[in-house]
Design a protein around this motif. Sequence first.
Motif, mmCIF file in Angstrom:
data_model
loop_
_atom_site.group_PDB
_atom_site.id
_atom_site.type_symbol
_atom_site.label_atom_id
_atom_site.label_comp_id
_atom_site.label_asym_id
_atom_site.label_seq_id
_atom_site.Cartn_x
_atom_site.Cartn_y
_atom_site.Cartn_z
ATOM 1 N N GLY A 178 0.814 -1.216 0.000
ATOM 2 C CA GLY A 178 0.000 0.000 0.000
ATOM 3 C C GLY A 178 0.842 1.257 0.000
ATOM 4 N N TYR A 179 1.932 1.244 0.754
ATOM 5 C CA TYR A 179 2.814 2.412 0.801
ATOM 6 C C TYR A 179 3.511 2.627 -0.544
ATOM 7 N N HIS A 180 3.890 1.532 -1.210
ATOM 8 C CA HIS A 180 4.461 1.660 -2.545
ATOM 9 C C HIS A 180 3.443 2.291 -3.497
ATOM 10 N N GLY A 181 2.188 1.874 -3.364
ATOM 11 C CA GLY A 181 1.140 2.476 -4.199
ATOM 12 C C GLY A 181 0.993 3.957 -3.928
ATOM 13 N N ALA A 182 1.019 4.315 -2.655
ATOM 14 C CA ALA A 182 0.891 5.726 -2.294
ATOM 15 C C ALA A 182 2.076 6.540 -2.813
ATOM 16 N N TYR A 183 3.273 5.944 -2.757
ATOM 17 C CA TYR A 183 4.457 6.677 -3.234
ATOM 18 C C TYR A 183 4.415 6.837 -4.750
ATOM 19 N N ALA A 184 3.960 5.816 -5.446
ATOM 20 C CA ALA A 184 3.824 5.934 -6.907
ATOM 21 C C ALA A 184 2.783 6.997 -7.252
ATOM 22 N N GLN A 185 1.706 7.031 -6.486
ATOM 23 C CA GLN A 185 0.671 8.051 -6.705
ATOM 24 C C GLN A 185 1.237 9.446 -6.480
ATOM 25 N N LEU A 186 2.078 9.569 -5.464
ATOM 26 C CA LEU A 186 2.706 10.846 -5.152
ATOM 27 C C LEU A 186 3.556 11.340 -6.321
ATOM 28 N N ALA A 235 0.790 2.876 -9.431
ATOM 29 C CA ALA A 235 0.099 2.948 -8.139
ATOM 30 C C ALA A 235 -1.081 1.984 -8.094
ATOM 31 N N ILE A 236 -1.853 1.960 -9.178
ATOM 32 C CA ILE A 236 -3.016 1.060 -9.243
ATOM 33 C C ILE A 236 -2.566 -0.391 -9.095
#
Length: 454
Positions: free
Chosen positions: A318-326, A333-334
């Motif tokens: 989840g944190y990797h997804g959030a960082y990609a979204q950032l 992120a998806i």
Amino acid sequence: MNEHNPIALELNKIQQAWQKQVTPNAGLRVVRMIIKPEEARVYEGFLKLESSPYGQLPQVFVTHLTSFDDEDTFSAAIIKDWLEAYDNSASLMEELKTKNAAFTWDAQPYRQALARQQGQPLDDTLLRMLDDFRKALPQEEQQLVLALLPRQVSNLRNMKTWLTNMLKKGIPAGVKLLVFEHVGNEQLAIHERQFPGQMHAMHVPLELHNAIQKLAKSGNPNDPEIALRRCLFEMGDALQAKDLKRLHEWGQKALEYTQRSGNKGLFATAHIMYAGMLFYFKKDPQLPLLLERGMRIAKQGSQQGDPACLPLLIQFYGYHGAYAQLRRNFEEAIEWFIKQARLAQEHNFNQQSMNGWYQAAELCRRKEAGRYYTVLEEAYLAGLNLQDEEISTSLYIYLLRDYYDYVHNKRIQDRIRSIDEKMGRLFGDNWKEEVDRIRKTRAPLMMPPQTEEA
């Protein structure tokens, strides 16, 4: 109570405030505790203590987590939970037996009332039940407090209506209802003029941060768990002061202490906590390194059978997804959020799975519309085996609400009926409007802080 325990001292403050403000006022019928959100666990501890044989206050406390759906069904739901607790828990009976009290209370009339309810409100029945139970208590304990700490409240305004109605009907002498509200969001306040002398609002100033910090630092300083807790508090203080240099200093210490322990779960925890704080400094080059290294450690620990590592691995996804979204890498992120959802689902971490699906679906809706309904459908299927309580307390209700619009437009009748039946059972005939209202009023889900793109 251990008077040297900092948390115990905070609990003692609540007990003293209650003894001073509530106990002497026999006319009180409703007490509102005004608390800060971060203090909720302390107040849960207060209720657990006072509901046990070790309680210090002169009243008998009974605590219920009954969810509030609407004012017409709440009393019946409390009665149902009360009877189940009475049948399944011997704690109160044991307490009374230790005092050689002959306790006789007939629950049968209330079972019968519940059985023949037929959708009618049972407010009067609840008040009678509380009064009967209070009268069955030994003379020295004929004061009863029903503490209501709902798992979920669908509408605070409707709960206020329920409370007002109970006051109008007349809460019996010796019975008090205790409810909780957050500082700055007091929606259960009822005008004193309507019920003079029957209501009291109280706020107990607690020093929770200092208490937790003292507790975290107590014990053997060479113990890696205690060392990590100390580092986390120092990092938190550095974050509050926006002191990045100090944050890194204590973050590196946390990594060193936990690495020396040889405990992969603890080592991975240090990585994810350190990385989580660096989301406030989103361009810091250490952030992606911590996420990658911590995920690798959690994966190794999980493969070696460390039970703490699998939940951490799910969080890292989840944190990797959030960082990609950032970084505005929305497709990446998806994928991370879907990966998180599937791994959590595989191991029956249902809430975390729904969080991942919701994050993925929302990002698709805004940035990858072509995948939106495919992800929504997979999320819908992922939640089919959830229990009612898991549905009502998770983000699955939003996924169902959005998927319903899709199947309605496509006229997929079996799924329309299935969702209508499930959500109607939980939220009533107007479930779509109710879920829309909850989505507007409930705080948005955020993984780590600062994940929304500008």
